[in-house]
Motif scaffolding. Structure first.
Motif, mmCIF file in Angstrom:
data_model
loop_
_atom_site.group_PDB
_atom_site.id
_atom_site.type_symbol
_atom_site.label_atom_id
_atom_site.label_comp_id
_atom_site.label_asym_id
_atom_site.label_seq_id
_atom_site.Cartn_x
_atom_site.Cartn_y
_atom_site.Cartn_z
ATOM 1 N N GLY A 1 -35.864 118.731 77.488
ATOM 2 C CA GLY A 1 -35.773 120.048 77.814
ATOM 3 C C GLY A 1 -35.045 120.150 79.321
ATOM 4 O O GLY A 1 -34.419 121.218 79.473
ATOM 5 N N ILE A 2 -35.583 119.482 80.000
ATOM 6 C CA ILE A 2 -35.352 119.357 81.467
ATOM 7 C C ILE A 2 -33.707 119.118 81.424
ATOM 8 O O ILE A 2 -32.888 119.964 82.225
ATOM 9 C CB ILE A 2 -35.952 118.441 82.403
ATOM 10 N N GLU B 1 -31.528 119.655 79.140
ATOM 11 C CA GLU B 1 -30.957 120.933 78.616
ATOM 12 C C GLU B 1 -30.820 122.039 79.525
ATOM 13 O O GLU B 1 -29.901 122.604 79.821
ATOM 14 C CB GLU B 1 -31.777 121.318 77.306
ATOM 15 N N LYS B 2 -31.833 122.199 80.378
ATOM 16 C CA LYS B 2 -31.766 123.169 81.540
ATOM 17 C C LYS B 2 -30.777 123.104 82.545
ATOM 18 O O LYS B 2 -30.305 124.089 83.032
ATOM 19 C CB LYS B 2 -33.090 123.239 82.072
ATOM 20 N N TYR B 3 -30.372 121.686 82.645
ATOM 21 C CA TYR B 3 -29.655 121.507 83.893
ATOM 22 C C TYR B 3 -28.224 120.915 83.249
ATOM 23 O O TYR B 3 -27.718 119.783 83.800
ATOM 24 C CB TYR B 3 -30.144 120.356 84.959
ATOM 25 N N SER B 4 -27.866 121.484 82.109
ATOM 26 C CA SER B 4 -26.844 120.927 81.262
ATOM 27 C C SER B 4 -25.220 121.268 82.178
ATOM 28 O O SER B 4 -24.296 120.712 81.703
ATOM 29 C CB SER B 4 -26.652 121.702 79.758
ATOM 30 N N THR C 1 -40.588 116.218 77.383
ATOM 31 C CA THR C 1 -40.292 117.377 78.137
ATOM 32 C C THR C 1 -39.050 116.947 78.825
ATOM 33 O O THR C 1 -38.214 117.976 79.377
ATOM 34 C CB THR C 1 -41.351 117.834 79.087
ATOM 35 N N ASN D 1 -32.081 129.325 90.977
ATOM 36 C CA ASN D 1 -30.952 129.113 89.948
ATOM 37 C C ASN D 1 -29.719 128.772 90.670
ATOM 38 O O ASN D 1 -28.872 127.525 90.379
ATOM 39 C CB ASN D 1 -30.665 130.186 89.032
#
Length: 390
Positions: free
Chosen positions: A310-311, A313-316, A307, A252
């Protein structure tokens, strides 16, 4: 009384070119193919050996002219014979040139003839490693006959530029490193993860790296790769490379290992899976001083990948604090492409210019540009759309 006309050699000797310094003459001869440079020896006695001192030797397949024949008039056996004859002439010419050559050789390149191997090259590389401080080496082979790189190549410690295509490195090189190497290009080089990481970690001055389909096993993580590129400034990756890297074990908290990276190019970015986007976002997070991104989208991939959102958003938390220019080729106005651009616009406070080379019709280009201009932007960026449709 009839005045005698000067001979061609006399006229040549009085021209300006003969008054130029030797180094400039060598630079001019370096711009010629090696066979053309050698032909200048017929100009005059003074020119007979000038070509033998040039520090750059380029042996491409055109060094030996191709024997052209009509396809329907030549058998496979005859075509194979002609290929082997051209190959024989090429590898006969190289030792003769080296034998006549005087002075240092700083650049050596060979682009082999298609459909044949090049086992005679190994003693030539050995000769270069023992007798010359070669600074630039380019070896390009045929995809049907990849060449195993000899160990003596790792003795070329003065190398600044190494360009390999269709080469096999099936051993871990045991060497003290290419301390002067500034640029490395690996195109379809068959190499293990261990050997690749060893090679990169022993190039402490590497500024430019191009990688295309070069890892033959899948146990290299993206963080391991980046950790070997501490001073890299210019990085080009091709579409299938992220698929060869382990992306699921990404921590992370990512290290900012690519602090010197200014330019990143992703050729053949594939939207059919997630590897390309994940690689791009991880690279951005590890490269706080990135100034230009260039993306070449793979042709023929038209399906939206849900997808992706979503990726993103994960790396916002991804920010491009120093990005000044974004350039995208083969843009088709697909939803995930639009989303990627709007995300970059919103997170790049120093972005000055976005250039989009589109594959859409003129009226669709106008609508696309309108969406970008209405999108949230972190800077007053100039957006240019250029059509790739004839």
């Amino acid at each position: 009384m009839k005045v005698k006309r000067p001979t061609k050699a006399q006229r040549l000797s009085s021209t300006t070119i003969n008054t130029l310094p030797q180094t400039i003459l060598e630079n001019i001869l370096c711009l010629l193919p090696i066979q053309e440079a050698a032909r200048t020896s017929i100009f005059s006695r003074e020119w007979r050996y000038k070509w033998t001192t040039i520090p750059k030797l380029d042996f491409c397949s055109s060094t030996v002219p191709e024997i052209r024949t009509q396809e329907n008039q030549t058998s496979h056996v005859e075509r194979a014979r002609k290929i082997m004859e051209r190959r024989r002439k090429l590898f006969n010419a190289i030792p003769r040139v080296l034998l006549m050559h005087q002075g240092p050789i700083h650049e050596f390149s060979i682009d082999s003839i298609a459909n044949c191997d090049c086992f005679e090259l190994d003693p030539i590389i050995f000769h270069l490693s023992r007798n010359h401080a070669v600074k630039k080496l380019k070896l390009a082979f045929d995809y049907m006959y990849p060449h195993k790189l000899p160990l003596c190549a790792f003795s070329l410690h003065h190398l600044r530029d190494l360009d390999l295509s269709y080469v096999v490195i099936d051993h871990q090189p045991i060497f003290s490193g290419f301390g002067s190497l500034r640029s490395l290009s690996l195109y379809y080089v068959k190499i293990s993860t261990k050997a690749l990481l060893h090679l990169l970690s022993n190039c402490p001055s590497l500024k430019r790296f191009n990688l295309l389909g070069s890892i033959c096993d899948k146990d290299c993580t993206i963080i391991e790769l980046f950790d070997c590129l501490h001073v890299i400034e210019d990085l080009t990756i091709y579409g299938d490379t992220p698929e060869l890297l382990v992306l699921d074990s990404v921590p992370n908290e990512l290290p900012t290992s690519l602090i010197h990276l200014k330019y990143f190019c992703f050729n053949e970015l594939y939207f059919g899976d997630d590897h390309g986007l994940i690689f791009l976002l991880i690279l951005i997070k590890c490269s706080p001083n990135l100034e230009k991104i260039e993306l070449n989208i793979a042709e023929g991939i038209g399906d939206d990948n849900e997808t992706w959102f979503g990726i993103l958003e994960k790396y916002s938390d991804v920010r491009l604090e120093h990005l000044q220019e974004l350039e995208i080729h083969r843009f088709r106005n697909l939803e995930h492409e639009m989303e990627l651009v709007t995300v970059i616009l919103a997170r790049s406070p120093k972005l000055k210019k976005v250039i989009i080379h589109s594959l859409v019709e003129k009226d669709e280009e106008s609508d696309m540009l309108k969406i970008f201009l209405q999108a949230s932007r972190a800077s007053p960026v100039e957006i240019v759309v250029r059509s790739m449709i004839d």
